[in-house]
Design a protein around this motif. Structure first.
Motif, mmCIF file in Angstrom:
data_model
loop_
_atom_site.group_PDB
_atom_site.id
_atom_site.type_symbol
_atom_site.label_atom_id
_atom_site.label_comp_id
_atom_site.label_asym_id
_atom_site.label_seq_id
_atom_site.Cartn_x
_atom_site.Cartn_y
_atom_site.Cartn_z
ATOM 1 N N SER A 49 51.264 26.562 5.486
ATOM 2 C CA SER A 49 51.428 26.007 6.825
ATOM 3 C C SER A 49 50.522 24.803 6.988
ATOM 4 O O SER A 49 49.440 24.753 6.403
ATOM 5 C CB SER A 49 51.092 27.053 7.890
ATOM 6 N N ILE A 51 49.346 21.544 9.976
ATOM 7 C CA ILE A 51 49.373 21.000 11.323
ATOM 8 C C ILE A 51 48.803 19.597 11.284
ATOM 9 O O ILE A 51 47.818 19.334 10.591
ATOM 10 C CB ILE A 51 48.585 21.906 12.310
ATOM 11 N N ASN A 52 49.455 18.707 12.025
ATOM 12 C CA ASN A 52 49.028 17.316 12.107
ATOM 13 C C ASN A 52 48.754 17.012 13.569
ATOM 14 O O ASN A 52 49.670 17.069 14.394
ATOM 15 C CB ASN A 52 50.128 16.405 11.551
ATOM 16 N N ASP A 55 50.813 13.821 15.657
ATOM 17 C CA ASP A 55 52.104 13.979 16.328
ATOM 18 C C ASP A 55 52.376 15.432 16.715
ATOM 19 O O ASP A 55 53.456 15.736 17.212
ATOM 20 C CB ASP A 55 53.239 13.452 15.449
ATOM 21 N N GLY A 56 51.422 16.289 16.451
ATOM 22 C CA GLY A 56 51.603 17.696 16.801
ATOM 23 C C GLY A 56 52.559 18.441 15.901
ATOM 24 O O GLY A 56 52.952 19.570 16.195
ATOM 25 N N SER A 57 52.940 17.821 14.794
ATOM 26 C CA SER A 57 53.923 18.473 13.928
ATOM 27 C C SER A 57 53.292 19.660 13.210
ATOM 28 O O SER A 57 52.110 19.670 12.886
ATOM 29 C CB SER A 57 54.500 17.498 12.907
ATOM 30 N N ILE A 58 54.126 20.652 13.006
ATOM 31 C CA ILE A 58 53.726 21.884 12.328
ATOM 32 C C ILE A 58 54.777 22.228 11.293
ATOM 33 O O ILE A 58 55.972 22.029 11.525
ATOM 34 C CB ILE A 58 53.566 23.038 13.337
ATOM 35 N N TYR A 59 54.324 22.739 10.184
ATOM 36 C CA TYR A 59 55.238 23.120 9.111
ATOM 37 C C TYR A 59 54.900 24.521 8.650
ATOM 38 O O TYR A 59 53.725 24.920 8.593
ATOM 39 C CB TYR A 59 55.097 22.161 7.925
ATOM 40 N N SER A 109 54.285 13.523 7.940
ATOM 41 C CA SER A 109 54.677 14.720 8.668
ATOM 42 C C SER A 109 53.882 15.905 8.131
ATOM 43 O O SER A 109 53.321 15.855 7.034
ATOM 44 C CB SER A 109 56.167 14.985 8.498
ATOM 45 N N ALA A 110 53.869 16.960 8.900
ATOM 46 C CA ALA A 110 53.188 18.170 8.446
ATOM 47 C C ALA A 110 53.826 18.703 7.166
ATOM 48 O O ALA A 110 53.138 19.225 6.288
ATOM 49 C CB ALA A 110 53.216 19.232 9.541
ATOM 50 N N SER A 111 55.134 18.571 7.056
ATOM 51 C CA SER A 111 55.807 19.078 5.847
ATOM 52 C C SER A 111 55.397 18.287 4.613
ATOM 53 O O SER A 111 55.245 18.846 3.528
ATOM 54 C CB SER A 111 57.315 19.050 6.023
#
Length: 135
Positions: A49, A51-52, A55-59, A109-111
């Motif tokens: 997992s 988190i960034n 931009d608040g992105s989560i993977y 991106s978080a991914s």
């Protein structure tokens, strides 16, 4: 000096929960990207997992989506990984990695950060913590 310290691991039975913590010190906890990796014996390291904060992105990896939740408490300089309904295949050493105020990483991106690509290898690492899930 930036340090990351993981805590919260242990031995549990299948179906139980654990919450891992990754506490950062020596840095202002903002503009960050955090990754939780795990390393199981005989398996490749897996980005579980990420988190960034930019931009608040989560993977989440497919293997944990719906069971794990990543979150951050900026006031405590800590990122958490809530792990529910644990399975024996979740067993491994869990590491948190981080970058702070890295423009290249924050633009990803978080991914991408979780991909394990050498391009996104975190600058800072914790010491790792064991999670063991018995069947």
């Amino acid at each position: 000096e930036v340090q990351l310290v993981e805590s919260g691991g242990g031995l549990v039975q299948a179906g139980e929960s654990l919450r891992l913590s990754c506490a950062a010190s020596g840095v202002t906890f903002e503009d960050f990207a955090i990754v939780w990796f795990r390393q199981a014996p005989g398996k490749e390291r897996e980005g579980v997992s990420c988190i960034n904060s930019n931009d608040g992105s989560i993977y989440y990896a497919d293997s944990v989506r719906g069971r794990f939740t990543i979150s951050s408490d900026n006031a405590k300089n800590t990122v958490y990984l809530q792990m529910n309904n644990l399975k024996p295949e979740d067993t491994g050493v869990y590491y948190c990695g981080a970058d702070f105020r890295n423009i290249r990483v924050l633009a990803a991106s978080a991914s991408e950060y979780c991909s394990g690509s050498a391009y996104y290898t975190p600058k800072y690492w914790g010491q790792g913590i064991q999670v063991t899930v018995s069947s």
